[in-house]
Write an enzyme that holds these catalytic residues in place. Sequence first.
Site, PDB file in Angstrom:
ATOM      1  N   THR A  29       0.854  -1.132   0.068  1.00 17.92           N
ATOM      2  CA  THR A  29       0.153   0.093  -0.033  1.00 17.92           C
ATOM      3  C   THR A  29       0.898   1.254  -0.036  1.00 17.92           C
ATOM      4  OG1 THR A  29      -1.881  -1.188   0.884  1.00 17.92           O
ATOM      5  CG2 THR A  29      -1.583   1.322   1.162  1.00 17.92           C
ATOM      6  N   THR A 109       1.717  -4.360   4.147  1.00 18.57           N
ATOM      7  CA  THR A 109       1.497  -4.565   5.667  1.00 18.57           C
ATOM      8  C   THR A 109       0.973  -5.988   5.943  1.00 18.57           C
ATOM      9  OG1 THR A 109      -0.727  -3.718   5.690  1.00 18.57           O
ATOM     10  CG2 THR A 109       1.115  -2.041   6.376  1.00 18.57           C
ATOM     11  N   ASP A 110       0.323  -6.545   4.981  1.00 19.34           N
ATOM     12  CA  ASP A 110      -0.374  -7.642   5.211  1.00 19.34           C
ATOM     13  C   ASP A 110       0.559  -8.892   5.786  1.00 19.34           C
ATOM     14  OD1 ASP A 110      -2.785  -6.521   4.644  1.00 19.34           O
ATOM     15  OD2 ASP A 110      -3.074  -7.440   2.666  1.00 19.34           O
TER      16      ASP A 110
HETATM   17  N1  ASP Z   1      -2.528  -5.672   0.641  1.00 18.40           N
HETATM   18  C1  ASP Z   1      -1.770  -4.573   0.951  1.00 18.40           C
HETATM   19  C2  ASP Z   1      -0.162  -5.211   1.148  1.00 18.40           C
HETATM   20  O1  ASP Z   1       0.009  -5.781   2.106  1.00 18.40           O
HETATM   21  C3  ASP Z   1      -2.061  -3.832   2.266  1.00 18.40           C
HETATM   22  C4  ASP Z   1      -0.973  -2.808   2.665  1.00 18.40           C
HETATM   23  O2  ASP Z   1       0.050  -2.671   2.552  1.00 18.40           O
HETATM   24  O3  ASP Z   1      -1.123  -2.242   3.946  1.00 18.40           O
HETATM   25  O4  ASP Z   1       0.401  -5.242   0.189  1.00 18.40           O
END
Ligand code: ASP
Length: 345
Positions: A29, A109-110
């Site tokens: 993200t 973040t995932d």
């Molecule tokens: N779906 C995203 C990822 O992990 C979520 C994020 O980065 O916050 O790439």
Amino acid sequence: MNTSTSSTSAAASASGALPRIAVLATGGTIAGSAADVTNTSGYQAGVVGVERLLEAVPALSGVAQIRPEQIAGVDSKDMALALWTTLAQRINVLLASDDIDGVVITHGTDTLEETAYLLHLTVKGTKPVVLTAAMRPASALSADGPLNLLNAVTVAASAAAHGQGVLVAFNNRIHSARDVVKTSTYAVDAFQSPEIGALGWVQDGRVEFQRKVVRAHTVATEFVIGANWPNVEIVTSYAGASRLGVDALVAAGVRGIVVAGTGNGSIHASIQQALADAATQGVAVVRSSRVGSGHVMRNGAAADDVLGFVSAGSLNPYKARVLLMLALAAGATGAVALQTIFDKY
Ligand code: ASP
């Protein structure tokens, strides 16, 4: 014991030059883009290149000499084992180079906590390695990525971050890769180190550590990154569970199963019998918990000793899977040897 250390000084201060920090972009993200500034959920992750991420943070030029590299552009929900191999091998090359003083990785973040722990166990060096991410896409009003990136570079450029293992700089806090987990689906304060707390913080160019990591990491592990990833899967225990999932995994030839148990790693009787049968066939079985905080005690005579299970301690199921894959790849076999590894890392 308070082991507070703080630093605003650059790691490579001997020459007076700013530290040379490699910024490796992998997507997420933080590199996400949406059609309008109020959209923070319906966007495409991993589409903004590393150069544009850096352009959004002019203050970086006062902190470090940045060496950008685009490693990938993925949504980290789709993180692949081959990309882990590529990333860790590249970091090891950079850490061995006299031209680099630290490494920052931008990530989604995932699965950040899994990648961070994998790197914590496999990168070889004492120079700072710091992951960061964002909850809001680069295109959003009040995007959190630019400050997180500035803070991650600030930590990587600090003398205090040396020898601390892989770190995660997020929302002004500095976490150990071993302890950190994502705890919110939407909030910008999305990462915590349950029970333990953060190692320290970074704010306005100042880096402060309040404690040190005690478990072995980086140069002190037996793990070497490679392309051999033993198949280890995760199952969950819950009310009314059956043995279907475990039996299917065993039939598919998995080398290991981590069970996200209830409470202190307790397991529904149906799944427990299936896991006991799996263990007799040589499948490594590790008990973790779905609770999200606390640790799973080894239950000795009650089950672990009898059934040949291993307890994950304070590793959540996803981090326990990382450690089990590395342990099996390193040639560890049997519950006793695996428990020694889980107790150490
Ligand atoms: N779906 C995203 C990822 O992990 C979520 C994020 O980065 O916050 O790439």
